[in-house]
Write an enzyme that holds these catalytic residues in place. Sequence first.
Site, PDB file in Angstrom:
ATOM      1  N   SER A 442      35.136  33.133  39.536  1.00  0.00           N
ATOM      2  CA  SER A 442      36.243  32.217  39.262  1.00  0.00           C
ATOM      3  C   SER A 442      35.831  31.134  38.275  1.00  0.00           C
ATOM      4  O   SER A 442      36.682  30.434  37.734  1.00  0.00           O
ATOM      5  CB  SER A 442      36.747  31.580  40.553  1.00  0.00           C
ATOM      6  OG  SER A 442      35.691  30.959  41.223  1.00  0.00           O
ATOM      7  N   HIS A 465      39.290  38.164  37.565  1.00  0.00           N
ATOM      8  CA  HIS A 465      39.381  37.065  38.524  1.00  0.00           C
ATOM      9  C   HIS A 465      40.646  37.184  39.373  1.00  0.00           C
ATOM     10  O   HIS A 465      41.740  36.906  38.897  1.00  0.00           O
ATOM     11  CB  HIS A 465      39.347  35.726  37.756  1.00  0.00           C
ATOM     12  CG  HIS A 465      39.512  34.529  38.631  1.00  0.00           C
ATOM     13  ND1 HIS A 465      40.058  33.347  38.197  1.00  0.00           N
ATOM     14  CD2 HIS A 465      39.199  34.339  39.935  1.00  0.00           C
ATOM     15  CE1 HIS A 465      40.083  32.484  39.191  1.00  0.00           C
ATOM     16  NE2 HIS A 465      39.581  33.058  40.254  1.00  0.00           N
ATOM     17  N   GLU A 477      43.227  37.031  36.334  1.00  0.00           N
ATOM     18  CA  GLU A 477      42.778  36.580  35.014  1.00  0.00           C
ATOM     19  C   GLU A 477      41.750  37.599  34.525  1.00  0.00           C
ATOM     20  O   GLU A 477      40.724  37.821  35.187  1.00  0.00           O
ATOM     21  CB  GLU A 477      42.111  35.201  35.101  1.00  0.00           C
ATOM     22  CG  GLU A 477      43.081  34.041  35.156  1.00  0.00           C
ATOM     23  CD  GLU A 477      42.373  32.678  35.137  1.00  0.00           C
ATOM     24  OE1 GLU A 477      42.919  31.739  34.574  1.00  0.00           O
ATOM     25  OE2 GLU A 477      41.266  32.560  35.712  1.00  0.00           O
ATOM     26  N   ASN A 515      41.656  27.446  36.655  1.00  0.00           N
ATOM     27  CA  ASN A 515      40.819  26.447  37.314  1.00  0.00           C
ATOM     28  C   ASN A 515      40.407  25.320  36.372  1.00  0.00           C
ATOM     29  O   ASN A 515      40.188  24.199  36.800  1.00  0.00           O
ATOM     30  CB  ASN A 515      39.578  27.105  37.930  1.00  0.00           C
ATOM     31  CG  ASN A 515      39.946  27.834  39.218  1.00  0.00           C
ATOM     32  OD1 ASN A 515      41.012  27.585  39.789  1.00  0.00           O
ATOM     33  ND2 ASN A 515      39.114  28.753  39.663  1.00  0.00           N
TER      34      ASN A 515
END
Length: 772
Positions: A442, A465, A477, A515
């Site tokens: 991540s 991800h 992702e 993120n």
Amino acid sequence: MTTILPSDTAIIAIANGAPLNKPNPVNALGAPIRQYLQTSLKKAIDDPNIQAIVLIGRHDGKGVFSAGADIKEFSGSSGGSVTISEAGGIPTLNDIAHLMERSPKPIVAALTGACLGGGMELALAAQYRVADNTLRYGLPEVKIGLIPGAGGTQRLPRLCGARHALDVIVRGRINCSAKEGLKFHFLDGVASEDETVLECALRWAGWASNLPSVSLDSRRLCHRSVPPDAEGVDKTDMCDFAMQSLPSVERGGESAHATVKAIRASFELSSFREGMEVEKNLFNDLLYHSLQGRAYRHIFFAERSASGSSSIRNKQSSQLRQGKGTIGVIGAGTMGRGIAISFLRAGFGPVILVDVNEKGLKDGVQYILSTLEGEAKKGRIHPSKLGAVMTSLQSSTSLSDLADCDIIVEAVFENLNVKREIFSKLDTISKKMDALLLSNTSTLDVDAIASSLSQPRRAFCAGMHFFSPAHIMKLVEVVRGKDTSTDTLDIICAVSKRIRKVPVVVGNCDGFVGNRMLHPYSTESTLLLAEYGGGDNGLGVADVDDALSRYFGMAAGPFLIFDIAGNDIGYNIRREKGLVRDPKTGQVGPNRSAQMRYTELADEMVVKFGRMGQKTMKGWYNYDAKVGKGRKPLPSSEMQDLINKYSMDSPHRGRKLGKDEIVSRILFPLVNEGFKILEEGIASDPADIDIIYLYGYGFPAWKGGPMFWADNYIGLAPILSELEKLHQYYPGSDYFRPSDLLRKCVSLGLGVQEYYKQGYAKASTAGIKSKL
Ligand code: COA
């Protein structure tokens, strides 16, 4: 071309109206097709040799009937393909539906595959409808912020009753089967096993053309009224009940409320014409004035374009695209389990789950099997397929059992050295040189992971991800490393779609897109408490959550999310970045400069008070096993004391902030980070960011994602001016520093989506999508 058969029946195939140079896999009813339908229908009606007409999707009876109006037409200025006749004589869908309904010769709609929206509305205007078992009908307009506008809200209740109409139209269903169609009298017949849908339709056409005209008249739905409910429920009560279950108009429910109003008009007003007038006004109002509707339509196309689509088709990719291939999943923890379920459910197999910890592996297998069983009970897996799906799962404690895999997804905990070690072992273990070697990281550097592979393998390595829980969350992702080949990205996207995910290709950087943007969002949420919290009336944890969730529309506020994810995760990330104070020595982390705006509030709650979140029953909130299954957030006096302590020296201590102020303070820097991500080419289109936030972070769909929201709900100029002010006031928070791209858009007077559409971005970004 219209075919005239010896039986005097004209067959009109919708697909024949599509221009040859424009692919139209779903027979969307754009202007050329409408024009073609009008001409063909008129010709057949006027031809004395023709006794009946069959309307079909394709001449061979395969593929879809039609997925409805061409949604692209709704984003232009005309937008009137359904209700408003266009200059140049191009008919609307309504014109065609009226022409069909008034036809003096029976029209039989032969339905296969998707029969949605305007496609279904044309079928309703036919005098007869037959289908084969591939049929999936529905009226999904509500999901793109509209209502059916070619008579669907008036004809469906008249044909099938208000109950079925509410179910299909208000929920925007796209999956009603032929069986359901027969049950609710949408269909007159279904092709038997030994006939095609075309043969079935011709049979009905031949029979209907011999009936007296009075019986044709009775088939025209405009002459009928809505029948009483089969279960005796009052139709108005039914509508009131449906209304109660909808989101409010302000929170994304504009089109849903309009669907109920239109259906109500079908039985409350005395004539079909009056009902149609209500439908038209509601439809046009939504089309021209609803920002929510534009947001929904933006998402429809953003989702389909996010993953790109290329023509690359080698043997391996074709197999994988069809859901065939051996999959390895490394790590039987929460993520590995969810990933394995996703592949199994889609029919891949064998799926080999590997974990060195035998107990963890056993628990993982157990969890996967019971989840699959549960899904079969809920009807998500066909019971006849469950056995095969379950036996496709294998488990092992040895990586060497992954030698023959086509795809290997590593999902162990976030430690670069551990991941590198695994990949270097896979380098020698994997027998297939074109096996995809993917990491479910991540945050970690995908290139650093890939560098533990031999050079030829690196083209097949990328990040994949998933979001937790991986078998439920739709987003993936797809992280492109510097050596990842376009072919590899293309296959990952195709496989992701196969396992029912929405893939978005992103570049490699700390936190990728989602993120990375979350960093300013979470940091500023906490800093707000340290600045405005404290005292009797200060800003509290619940105030911030309430502003972001109930007021703005996020699925949950930031502090509740932190508690669900675990506050130790954020702490560990800050520690890795050298920001936290060493609990033993009291030394401030080496990377925290004196100028940096920082509060130790979130660190102390973890280190000193063990407030990790829901897993320890205390975090930003308290939790009680007896209240709401231990998930309901309850106020915490310990946290309040801590906020009091950290806000002590703030000049703004004890001040409540307005909801809009909270939202802008937390979301403007998130949007600003989105601009920086675009600037660096980490995302190649603002719409990709919107999809990531919608499917990965619970951003409200009716606001279209953060970039759409910034462009359309707020405007970029006010965002820039607010960020400038904040950056001047808080120079220690770099996330307030406005991005150059944001400045550029404002100076050109363009929204960021428009900036990309007009091609300004091409020269300046790495354009991941353009390489696909
Ligand atoms: N208008 C214009 N384009 C449409 C369309 C429509 N009504 N429906 C689908 N498409 C396009 C998609 O954008 C996609 O284009 P792309 O290949 O360039 O990306 C292509 O058709 C295939 O659609 P996709 O959704 O990727 O295929 P699918 O097999 O997963 O799903 C449907 C097919 C028909 C179920 C799905 O596309 C759908 O629900 N469409 C919307 C139907 C709708 O809302 N109709 C009402 C219109 S008022």
